[in-house]
Write a protein that holds these residues in place. Structure first.
Motif, PDB file in Angstrom:
ATOM      1  N   GLY A 134     -46.691  40.310  -4.223  1.00  0.00           N
ATOM      2  CA  GLY A 134     -47.554  40.463  -3.059  1.00  0.00           C
ATOM      3  C   GLY A 134     -48.019  39.166  -2.448  1.00  0.00           C
ATOM      4  N   THR A 135     -47.699  38.030  -3.061  1.00  0.00           N
ATOM      5  CA  THR A 135     -48.026  36.715  -2.498  1.00  0.00           C
ATOM      6  C   THR A 135     -46.785  36.136  -1.836  1.00  0.00           C
ATOM      7  N   LEU A 136     -46.942  35.653  -0.624  1.00  0.00           N
ATOM      8  CA  LEU A 136     -45.836  35.051   0.120  1.00  0.00           C
ATOM      9  C   LEU A 136     -45.895  33.538  -0.016  1.00  0.00           C
ATOM     10  N   LEU A 137     -44.798  32.928  -0.453  1.00  0.00           N
ATOM     11  CA  LEU A 137     -44.680  31.478  -0.520  1.00  0.00           C
ATOM     12  C   LEU A 137     -44.303  30.940   0.858  1.00  0.00           C
ATOM     13  N   VAL A 138     -45.144  30.074   1.394  1.00  0.00           N
ATOM     14  CA  VAL A 138     -44.860  29.371   2.649  1.00  0.00           C
ATOM     15  C   VAL A 138     -44.296  28.013   2.260  1.00  0.00           C
ATOM     16  N   LEU A 139     -42.989  27.874   2.351  1.00  0.00           N
ATOM     17  CA  LEU A 139     -42.295  26.671   1.901  1.00  0.00           C
ATOM     18  C   LEU A 139     -41.994  25.788   3.116  1.00  0.00           C
ATOM     19  N   ASP A 140     -42.762  24.724   3.251  1.00  0.00           N
ATOM     20  CA  ASP A 140     -42.635  23.811   4.386  1.00  0.00           C
ATOM     21  C   ASP A 140     -41.573  22.762   4.045  1.00  0.00           C
ATOM     22  N   GLU A 141     -40.456  22.830   4.741  1.00  0.00           N
ATOM     23  CA  GLU A 141     -39.336  21.917   4.500  1.00  0.00           C
ATOM     24  C   GLU A 141     -39.101  21.002   5.698  1.00  0.00           C
ATOM     25  N   ALA A 142     -40.195  20.497   6.286  1.00  0.00           N
ATOM     26  CA  ALA A 142     -40.086  19.679   7.493  1.00  0.00           C
ATOM     27  C   ALA A 142     -39.209  18.448   7.288  1.00  0.00           C
ATOM     28  N   TYR A 143     -39.207  17.897   6.066  1.00  0.00           N
ATOM     29  CA  TYR A 143     -38.502  16.636   5.806  1.00  0.00           C
ATOM     30  C   TYR A 143     -37.200  16.847   5.030  1.00  0.00           C
ATOM     31  N   ILE A 144     -36.715  18.063   4.990  1.00  0.00           N
ATOM     32  CA  ILE A 144     -35.610  18.389   4.085  1.00  0.00           C
ATOM     33  C   ILE A 144     -34.349  17.604   4.411  1.00  0.00           C
ATOM     34  N   GLU A 145     -34.109  17.279   5.681  1.00  0.00           N
ATOM     35  CA  GLU A 145     -32.885  16.540   6.028  1.00  0.00           C
ATOM     36  C   GLU A 145     -32.914  15.108   5.497  1.00  0.00           C
ATOM     37  N   CYS A 146     -34.107  14.604   5.186  1.00  0.00           N
ATOM     38  CA  CYS A 146     -34.240  13.243   4.665  1.00  0.00           C
ATOM     39  C   CYS A 146     -34.122  13.188   3.147  1.00  0.00           C
ATOM     40  N   ALA A 147     -34.081  14.330   2.488  1.00  0.00           N
ATOM     41  CA  ALA A 147     -34.204  14.408   1.032  1.00  0.00           C
ATOM     42  C   ALA A 147     -32.837  14.412   0.348  1.00  0.00           C
ATOM     43  N   PRO A 148     -32.823  14.114  -0.946  1.00  0.00           N
ATOM     44  CA  PRO A 148     -31.560  14.151  -1.693  1.00  0.00           C
ATOM     45  C   PRO A 148     -30.969  15.556  -1.740  1.00  0.00           C
ATOM     46  N   GLU A 149     -29.672  15.612  -1.899  1.00  0.00           N
ATOM     47  CA  GLU A 149     -29.000  16.905  -2.050  1.00  0.00           C
ATOM     48  C   GLU A 149     -29.597  17.639  -3.257  1.00  0.00           C
ATOM     49  N   GLY A 150     -29.801  18.936  -3.087  1.00  0.00           N
ATOM     50  CA  GLY A 150     -30.385  19.737  -4.156  1.00  0.00           C
ATOM     51  C   GLY A 150     -31.875  19.942  -4.024  1.00  0.00           C
ATOM     52  N   THR A 151     -32.497  19.343  -2.987  1.00  0.00           N
ATOM     53  CA  THR A 151     -33.932  19.516  -2.797  1.00  0.00           C
ATOM     54  C   THR A 151     -34.256  20.892  -2.222  1.00  0.00           C
ATOM     55  N   ALA A 152     -33.397  21.419  -1.360  1.00  0.00           N
ATOM     56  CA  ALA A 152     -33.634  22.751  -0.794  1.00  0.00           C
ATOM     57  C   ALA A 152     -33.486  23.806  -1.884  1.00  0.00           C
ATOM     58  N   MET A 153     -34.403  24.772  -1.875  1.00  0.00           N
ATOM     59  CA  MET A 153     -34.367  25.809  -2.903  1.00  0.00           C
ATOM     60  C   MET A 153     -33.225  26.783  -2.647  1.00  0.00           C
ATOM     61  N   PRO A 154     -32.420  27.084  -3.680  1.00  0.00           N
ATOM     62  CA  PRO A 154     -31.300  28.024  -3.508  1.00  0.00           C
ATOM     63  C   PRO A 154     -31.796  29.464  -3.557  1.00  0.00           C
ATOM     64  N   ILE A 155     -32.240  29.975  -2.415  1.00  0.00           N
ATOM     65  CA  ILE A 155     -32.793  31.326  -2.369  1.00  0.00           C
ATOM     66  C   ILE A 155     -32.276  32.041  -1.131  1.00  0.00           C
ATOM     67  N   ALA A 156     -32.027  33.315  -1.238  1.00  0.00           N
ATOM     68  CA  ALA A 156     -31.484  34.089  -0.134  1.00  0.00           C
ATOM     69  C   ALA A 156     -32.494  34.196   1.000  1.00  0.00           C
ATOM     70  N   ALA A 157     -31.993  34.139   2.229  1.00  0.00           N
ATOM     71  CA  ALA A 157     -32.874  34.252   3.391  1.00  0.00           C
ATOM     72  C   ALA A 157     -33.594  35.590   3.433  1.00  0.00           C
TER      73      ALA A 157
END
Length: 369
Positions: free
Chosen positions: A187-210
């Motif tokens: 019942g809790t929604l995670l708000v995952l702010d990935e504003a800087y994701i393009e600047c980060a190392p590979e593997g920083t984005a969470m592998p989760i289905a849209a």
């Protein structure tokens, strides 16, 4: 005499903004900054193709922008391998956070974030009467497990986590966040702010289905794409949640120019690759300048570097104030213990030359009190 009849909630809120802009500071000091390296803007600019698209479309600005953002949503869906139903576009992440809080948070509803994390999210929660609960950073990183445990304790509707983090530039691997999700209460929604994701190392984005209903991911064109002035952000999430944004969003909030520029920028992945390389090189230069002055730069996966000034918050604030007096616009974290640092956005060679020249003087003046 008749007065505006504000709501009790509005009467209880301060008439402030989360950030004091560099323009405000320039007006106060009566002079322009020599280096604008405090707002995490991308000084390397947008794709030349985006600029050309804007110039070519100038004659069409008599028309409103498409209220469905159809072309941009289609392109973003193809880029991320999802459906257009997984994408909502808005006027930057800031507006999308506001819409999300409006959808989810009523007076007294619990919301969880980190103490010292992005203050605009807190601003929206306060604006809708939510009850904000905070957890401390751990080793200058946001602490996903602690955030999720606090959400369970408070029955929070939303929990905010930025990865990479602002203001510290720290990050977790996507796998680490995915593992911590076992602590996220139902019942809790995670708000995952990935504003800087393009600047980060590979593997920083969470592998989760849209389509996973536990998470909504926020992305922006303001950072790596260099379009902060256009205000283009988007969220990726489960179709039911994405459709709900249509209940509250400003349907003509996205101007036509912003839609055109973002679409062209998304298509120019070569420029994005070049810019992220420039950002990485600029981070290294900032780190070198810090070390040359006896300071400790923190590892960063964003387009800025937090620099540990080695003493307390008062000293860091004096360093910041001295830099501003010398014409160098920078910022610092708001909360302890992160406020022992100053934060330097990536800049051009000229920007960083100016910073390198000013920093020893700022430190010397700060040491004298």
């Amino acid at each position: 005499m008749t007065y505006p009849r504000y709501t009790p909630l509005a009467c209880s809120l301060p008439a402030t903004v989360p950030f004091v802009g560099p323009e405000t500071q320039e007006r106060a000091r009566g002079d322009a900054f020599a280096a604008r390296i405090g707002a995490n803007e991308n000084v390397f600019g947008p794709s030349p193709k985006a600029i050309a698209a804007l110039q070519d479309s100038a004659a069409s600005l008599w028309m409103y922008g498409d209220p469905e953002n159809h072309d941009l949503r289609q392109a973003l869906a193809a880029h991320h391998g999802v459906t257009p139903g997984n994408i909502v576009v808005g006027e930057g992440i800031d507006s999308l956070l506001g819409y999300l809080v409006r959808l989810m948070v009523g007076p007294g509803d619990a919301v969880v974030t980190s103490d010292g994390a992005y203050p605009t999210f807190n601003y929206h929660v306060a604006g809708f009467g939510g009850a904000l609960h905070k957890v401390p950073y751990r080793d200058d990183h946001e602490d996903p497990e602690a955030l999720f445990r606090k959400a369970a304790e408070t029955g929070a509707k939303l929990v905010y986590l930025a990865n990479p983090d602002n203001p510290m530039g720290s990050w977790h691997s996507g796998a680490q966040i995915d593992a911590a999700m076992e602590h996220l209460p139902e019942g809790t929604l995670l708000v995952l702010d990935e504003a800087y994701i393009e600047c980060a190392p590979e593997g920083t984005a969470m592998p989760i289905a849209a389509d996973d209903p536990r998470v909504v991911r926020m992305r922006t064109f303001s950072k790596a794409h260099g379009l902060a002035g256009a205000r283009v952000g988007y969220a990726i999430g489960a179709p039911e949640l994405i459709a709900a944004f249509n209940k509250v969003r400003n349907h003509f909030g996205m101007n036509r120019s912003a839609q055109i520029a973002a679409l062209a920028a998304l298509e120019d992945q070569d420029w994005l690759s070049d810019v992220t390389a420039l950002i990485a090189a600029s981070r290294m230069r900032i780190e070198d300048i810090a070390r040359e002055n006896g300071l400790s730069p923190l590892p960063s996966a964003a387009n800025f570097v937090a620099i540990d000034c080695g003493r307390d918050a008062d000293f860091a604030k004096r360093v910041l104030d001295n830099l501003i007096e010398l014409g160098i616009f920078v910022r610092m974290p708001f909360s302890a213990p992160q406020n022992r640092c100053i934060r330097i956005s990536c800049g051009t060679e000229a920007d960083l030359d100016a910073f390198a020249a000013a920093l020893p003087r700022a430190l010397d003046c700060a040491a004298k009190g």
